[in-house]
Design a protein around this motif. Structure first.
Motif, PDB file in Angstrom:
ATOM      1  N   GLU A   1       0.661  -1.203  -0.077  1.00  0.00           N
ATOM      2  CA  GLU A   1       0.036   0.143  -0.015  1.00  0.00           C
ATOM      3  C   GLU A   1       0.906   1.360   0.041  1.00  0.00           C
ATOM      4  O   GLU A   1       1.972   1.504   0.838  1.00  0.00           O
ATOM      5  CB  GLU A   1      -0.968   0.112   1.198  1.00  0.00           C
ATOM      6  N   ASP A   2       0.434   2.156  -0.818  1.00  0.00           N
ATOM      7  CA  ASP A   2       0.877   3.458  -0.852  1.00  0.00           C
ATOM      8  C   ASP A   2       0.966   4.079   0.708  1.00  0.00           C
ATOM      9  O   ASP A   2      -0.227   4.252   1.166  1.00  0.00           O
ATOM     10  CB  ASP A   2       0.386   4.382  -1.894  1.00  0.00           C
ATOM     11  N   THR A   3       1.750   4.459   1.137  1.00  0.00           N
ATOM     12  CA  THR A   3       1.856   4.844   2.779  1.00  0.00           C
ATOM     13  C   THR A   3       2.665   6.207   3.031  1.00  0.00           C
ATOM     14  O   THR A   3       3.730   6.208   2.443  1.00  0.00           O
ATOM     15  CB  THR A   3       2.394   3.894   3.830  1.00  0.00           C
ATOM     16  N   ARG A   4       2.006   7.028   3.698  1.00  0.00           N
ATOM     17  CA  ARG A   4       2.483   8.387   4.051  1.00  0.00           C
ATOM     18  C   ARG A   4       2.840   8.460   5.864  1.00  0.00           C
ATOM     19  O   ARG A   4       2.089   8.049   6.392  1.00  0.00           O
ATOM     20  CB  ARG A   4       1.541   9.555   3.773  1.00  0.00           C
ATOM     21  N   VAL A   5       3.798   9.089   5.889  1.00  0.00           N
ATOM     22  CA  VAL A   5       4.019   9.576   7.290  1.00  0.00           C
ATOM     23  C   VAL A   5       3.835  10.919   7.562  1.00  0.00           C
ATOM     24  O   VAL A   5       4.245  11.882   6.847  1.00  0.00           O
ATOM     25  CB  VAL A   5       5.485   9.251   7.669  1.00  0.00           C
ATOM     26  N   THR A   6       3.375  11.222   8.850  1.00  0.00           N
ATOM     27  CA  THR A   6       2.932  12.489   9.162  1.00  0.00           C
ATOM     28  C   THR A   6       3.472  12.637  10.618  1.00  0.00           C
ATOM     29  O   THR A   6       3.028  11.959  11.601  1.00  0.00           O
ATOM     30  CB  THR A   6       1.574  12.917   9.101  1.00  0.00           C
ATOM     31  N   ILE A   7       4.485  13.428  11.146  1.00  0.00           N
ATOM     32  CA  ILE A   7       4.939  13.804  12.294  1.00  0.00           C
ATOM     33  C   ILE A   7       4.630  15.239  12.650  1.00  0.00           C
ATOM     34  O   ILE A   7       5.008  16.442  12.135  1.00  0.00           O
ATOM     35  CB  ILE A   7       6.316  13.517  12.421  1.00  0.00           C
ATOM     36  N   LEU A   8       3.628  15.142  13.596  1.00  0.00           N
ATOM     37  CA  LEU A   8       2.961  16.430  13.845  1.00  0.00           C
ATOM     38  C   LEU A   8       3.910  17.549  14.695  1.00  0.00           C
ATOM     39  O   LEU A   8       3.964  18.451  14.500  1.00  0.00           O
ATOM     40  CB  LEU A   8       1.708  16.223  14.935  1.00  0.00           C
ATOM     41  N   GLY A   9       4.587  16.740  15.611  1.00  0.00           N
ATOM     42  CA  GLY A   9       5.679  17.762  16.306  1.00  0.00           C
ATOM     43  C   GLY A   9       5.169  18.716  17.076  1.00  0.00           C
ATOM     44  O   GLY A   9       4.107  18.646  17.757  1.00  0.00           O
ATOM     45  N   HIS A  10       5.794  20.037  16.840  1.00  0.00           N
ATOM     46  CA  HIS A  10       5.292  21.262  17.668  1.00  0.00           C
ATOM     47  C   HIS A  10       4.065  21.845  17.379  1.00  0.00           C
ATOM     48  O   HIS A  10       3.814  22.832  18.424  1.00  0.00           O
ATOM     49  CB  HIS A  10       6.504  21.942  17.862  1.00  0.00           C
ATOM     50  N   VAL A  11       3.392  21.528  16.684  1.00  0.00           N
ATOM     51  CA  VAL A  11       2.101  21.945  16.107  1.00  0.00           C
ATOM     52  C   VAL A  11       1.270  21.410  17.581  1.00  0.00           C
ATOM     53  O   VAL A  11       0.288  22.073  17.629  1.00  0.00           O
ATOM     54  CB  VAL A  11       1.777  21.679  14.927  1.00  0.00           C
ATOM     55  N   GLN A  12       1.414  20.424  18.013  1.00  0.00           N
ATOM     56  CA  GLN A  12       0.664  19.880  19.196  1.00  0.00           C
ATOM     57  C   GLN A  12       0.816  20.994  20.327  1.00  0.00           C
ATOM     58  O   GLN A  12      -0.135  20.970  21.252  1.00  0.00           O
ATOM     59  CB  GLN A  12       1.167  18.655  19.438  1.00  0.00           C
ATOM     60  N   ARG A  13       1.794  21.565  20.297  1.00  0.00           N
ATOM     61  CA  ARG A  13       1.953  22.591  21.425  1.00  0.00           C
ATOM     62  C   ARG A  13       1.562  24.117  21.183  1.00  0.00           C
ATOM     63  O   ARG A  13       1.318  24.881  22.136  1.00  0.00           O
ATOM     64  CB  ARG A  13       3.545  22.709  21.730  1.00  0.00           C
ATOM     65  N   GLY A  14       1.285  24.189  19.979  1.00  0.00           N
ATOM     66  CA  GLY A  14       0.682  25.659  19.475  1.00  0.00           C
ATOM     67  C   GLY A  14      -0.731  25.825  19.591  1.00  0.00           C
ATOM     68  O   GLY A  14      -1.554  25.096  19.693  1.00  0.00           O
ATOM     69  N   GLY A  15      -1.171  27.128  19.057  1.00  0.00           N
ATOM     70  CA  GLY A  15      -2.212  27.461  18.765  1.00  0.00           C
ATOM     71  C   GLY A  15      -3.283  27.856  20.277  1.00  0.00           C
ATOM     72  O   GLY A  15      -2.729  28.004  21.258  1.00  0.00           O
ATOM     73  N   THR A  16      -4.291  28.242  19.712  1.00  0.00           N
ATOM     74  CA  THR A  16      -5.198  28.927  20.875  1.00  0.00           C
ATOM     75  C   THR A  16      -5.527  27.576  21.876  1.00  0.00           C
ATOM     76  O   THR A  16      -6.118  26.513  21.494  1.00  0.00           O
ATOM     77  CB  THR A  16      -6.466  29.291  20.319  1.00  0.00           C
ATOM     78  N   PRO A  17      -5.636  27.841  23.210  1.00  0.00           N
ATOM     79  CA  PRO A  17      -6.120  26.696  24.002  1.00  0.00           C
ATOM     80  C   PRO A  17      -7.635  26.481  24.208  1.00  0.00           C
ATOM     81  O   PRO A  17      -8.368  27.470  23.880  1.00  0.00           O
ATOM     82  CB  PRO A  17      -5.673  27.312  25.386  1.00  0.00           C
TER      83      PRO A  17
END
Length: 743
Positions: free
Chosen positions: A284-300
């Protein structure tokens, strides 16, 4: 020395953020500053974590009320954070002690991870010795030291990993989960378009909460977490799971991986390795997504605003009232209450989990995480590896019916009920359009694949009606239940759903078809149902309200304006109170307290004086049934009439958008947990051959059931709300952060 902050020489409190940033830290800082001021203390913000304490100067600044205005909804931390190596040395701590002492600061609130809190407790224990050394070297006066002999501290855990043992949620974890679910929902659509697999790597070096919760809430296929390393040959199991999903017609496959996941030999499992296994073995065509520091950011999120505010309030109370010799505490949220845990015990228990994992004692590691974590593991295992995809012919028949108002998360509840029910050997029946549909016999069997794609969608695919069945409807409903051989009934909905379930329970003697177990599951944005601290949909509605308030306030940023915002909730003030707390309201009007003309007159005078002194923005939140006479429009006109042109007034009724939208991670998880427990209760009743009825609820972080026959003992039927409302204890918190002393 006394703890009375009303003396001429006020108590001085320092507040700092340390370690990794987490959404909600600003809300906690704001609460510490304003609560301390409201209690007569002075507050000093310490910039760049412990390093600011060491550097002194502008690194330690006194904060006033308005210095924290506008930060409630901002991500990160406005006072900065830093992992100070110098503070780990005694020399660094000596500098920090001198700088605090020179400013008369002998109380600290620290918001950070376990490493930051460990350093805090070391500092507290060393404080007398550090002061003695400063006196001996002539750096400070002995008289000054005598006035500050002890350092009193309180810790708040800011960590998106949600890894503190002994609490349900740490500051930032809920928002991080929002970020992850946003990614999963987006990935699902692109993956389905191409029949593609995705490997999603999320944070969590030693704790798998984010990965596990996201996998359940996102309807993912496989998850790898640190606490439960997979056994040898796990790759075969993973591929078999993905292959089975494809065979059943599923177009997307998602594997969620915590960054700290390892196998049982301690070898790290990388996202690239997982991708390679899928591509090699499944083609299967498979992709990797590493969210990283986007999880720390943004409006609470709304939760990370109101919970962090509550924690900041309690932290100030702790440092103002604790005995100087008392054991240091870390303060956290358990269920929907605040707990104080001995700081070093909490740190040691938290740091012990990675040690247990490394030693191979996975059972103890799971146990340390607590029963809710174990429950999530069990639930995901059942959803991803069901005992069967079809129920046996002899299986009992359980019907699902929605009733009352729409609540986001109803689809998630129905999906989980169908899949868990099928896995447990039941034939699951869907009733279309509520009890009106049941009266007409609109009932169909739902299989595993029929609820595919319901995970994150708003609305209610089964449909619903608000009306409670009338007495004349009961005969037709009973006949329909007999015709469809219904053995158990799960009622998912709000106040009217509970009334309907209670009516059927009380009419069992007259209608034999009702002599079956019935379980009611709470789904209502009003959060006004008995036996539960939260209802499915209430968190989503709260987040909708807070987002609306943010935009409303932003629209007035360039002028001087007063807003009066109306929320739903009928006679229950949950949405109004929590929206006001999370949105930064100065005034909140609730039905529980009533609205008096004298109070409104006082608010008008206060508001007029406040704008004359330079205020630019004012927010009031009103529960829709706060008063029959003093409507939202009336309050708006009253405020505008007294403005003398100094400010203008706008009213905003948020309305039915509170019932719409995709459910939040919290509501998805709550729905899954609740229907799992409801099915368990039905199973117990069916096995016993009894016809008892129950309603499900969240109490002190656990999902419990209560007898239907006792329901009226716990609610006010006239006001349609529970007699005990836990959120009313937050009223003093609102006043502490909203009403500036002497303003």
């Amino acid at each position: 020395m006394t703890n009375d902050p009303s003396l001429e020489s006020p108590i001085r409190i320092g507040v700092l953020t340390s370690g990794g940033d987490a959404q909600g830290m600003n809300a906690a800082v704001r609460a510490v500053v304003r609560t301390a001021i409201s209690r007569g203390a002075e507050v000093y913000a310490i910039f760049e974590g412990y390093q600011g304490m060491i550097d002194g100067g502008e690194g330690i600044r006194r904060f006033e009320w308005d210095d924290v205005a506008g930060i409630l909804g901002r991500g990160g931390t406005v006072i900065g954070t830093f992992r100070s190596k110098e503070f780990r040395t005694r020399e660094g701590r000596l500098k920090a002690a001198r700088n605090l002492l020179e400013r008369g600061i002998d109380r600290l609130v620290v918001i950070g991870g376990d490493g930051s809190l460990t350093g805090l407790d070391t500092f507290r224990q060393e404080w007398p010795g550090l002061l003695a050394e400063l006196v001996a070297s002539g750096q400070v006066d002995a008289g000054l030291v005598a006035a500050h002999e002890r350092l009193i501290i309180a810790g708040l855990v800011g960590s998106i990993d949600n890894d503190l043992v002994g609490v349900d949620s740490t500051i930032g974890a809920d928002t991080a989960l929002h970020r992850i679910l946003e990614a999963i929902d987006a990935i699902s659509s692109t993956a389905a378009s191409h029949q593609r697999s995705f490997v999603l790597e999320v944070m969590g070096r030693h704790c798998g909460y984010l990965a596990l919760a996201a996998a359940i809430a996102g309807g993912c296929d496989y998850v790898l977490i640190p606490e439960l390393p997979p056994t040898e040959g796990w790759e075969d199991e993973m591929c078999a799971t993905l292959r089975a999903g494809r065979a059943r017609g599923r177009r997307d496959s998602i594997v969620v991986l915590a960054e700290g996941a390892t196998d049982q030999q301690g070898n790290r499992i990388s996202s690239d390795y997982v991708r390679g296994v899928i591509e090699e073995r499944l083609g299967e065509d498979t992709r990797v997504t590493i969210l990283g520091h986007v999880q720390r950011g943004g409006t609470p999120s709304a939760y990370d605003r109101w919970a962090s505010t509550w924690l900041g309030y309690e932290a100030v109370d702790e440092v103002l009232t604790a005995s100087p010799d008392a054991e240091a505490k870390v303060i956290g949220i358990l269920g929907n209450g605040v707990v104080r845990i001995p700081l070093m015990r909490a740190v040691k228990d938290t740091q012990r989990v990675p040690e247990l994992i490394r030693s191979g004692d996975y059972s103890a590691a799971m146990q340390a995480r607590g029963p809710s974590f174990t429950e999530l593991v069990t639930t995901f295992s059942e959803l991803s590896h069901p005992a069967s995809f079809t129920a046996p012919a002899e299986g009992k028949r359980i019907a699902i019916v929605h009733a009352g108002g729409l609540a986001p998360g109803m689809n998630n509840a129905a999906r989980a009920a169908v899949r868990l029910g099928v896995s447990r050997g039941y034939h699951m029946l869907g009733v279309m359009n509520g009890f009106a549909g049941l009266r007409k016999g609109n009932v169909t069997e739902l299989g595993w694949d029929d609820v595919e794609g319901w995970t994150g969608t708003g609305g209610a695919e089964l449909g619903l009606r608000r009306a409670v069945p009338a007495m004349e409807d009961l005969y037709k409903i009973s006949r329909a239940m007999e015709d469809h051989a219904i053995d158990g009934l799960m009622v998912i909905g709000g106040w009217n759903a509970y009334q309907a379930a209670y009516l059927m329970h009380t009419e069992r003697d007259r209608y034999p078809a009702f002599q079956i177990p019935i379980v009611a599951v709470p789904a209502s944005i009003d959060n006004n149902l008995p036996g539960t601290e939260l209802s499915i949909g209430s968190d989503t509605a709260l987040n909708v309200n807070v987002s609306a308030i943010d935009m409303v306030k932003m629209s007035g940023a360039a002028t001087t304006r007063c807003f009066v915002v109306e929320t739903m909730g009928r006679y229950c003030g949950f949405l109004a109170l929590m929206s006001g707390l999370a949105g930064g309201a100065e005034r909140i009007y609730l039905n529980e307290e009533g609205v008096a003309l004298g109070d409104l007159a006082a608010d008008v005078e206060w508001l007029r004086g406040s704008f004359e002194k330079g205020r630019r923005l004012f927010l009031a939140v009103r529960n829709e049934k706060a008063s029959e006479s003093y409507t939202t429009e009336f309050i708006g006109q009253l405020l505008e009439g007294a403005s003398n042109g100094d400010y203008d007034v706008r009213t905003s009724i948020i309305g039915h958008i509170q019932q719409g939208g995709e459910p939040t991670p919290s509501d998805r998880l709550l729905a899954t947990r609740m229907v799992s427990r409801a099915l368990g209760q039905l199973d117990e009743e069916l096995r016993a051959g009894s016809d008892n009825s129950w309603y499900v609820g969240l109490q002190q972080a656990q999902i419990v059931t209560s007898p239907m026959g006792h329901m009226l003992d716990h609610v006010s039927t006239r006001r349609r709300r529970p007699k005990q409302q836990w959120w009313m204890q937050l009223r003093p918190v609102v006043r502490a952060v909203a009403e500036e002393p002497g303003a």
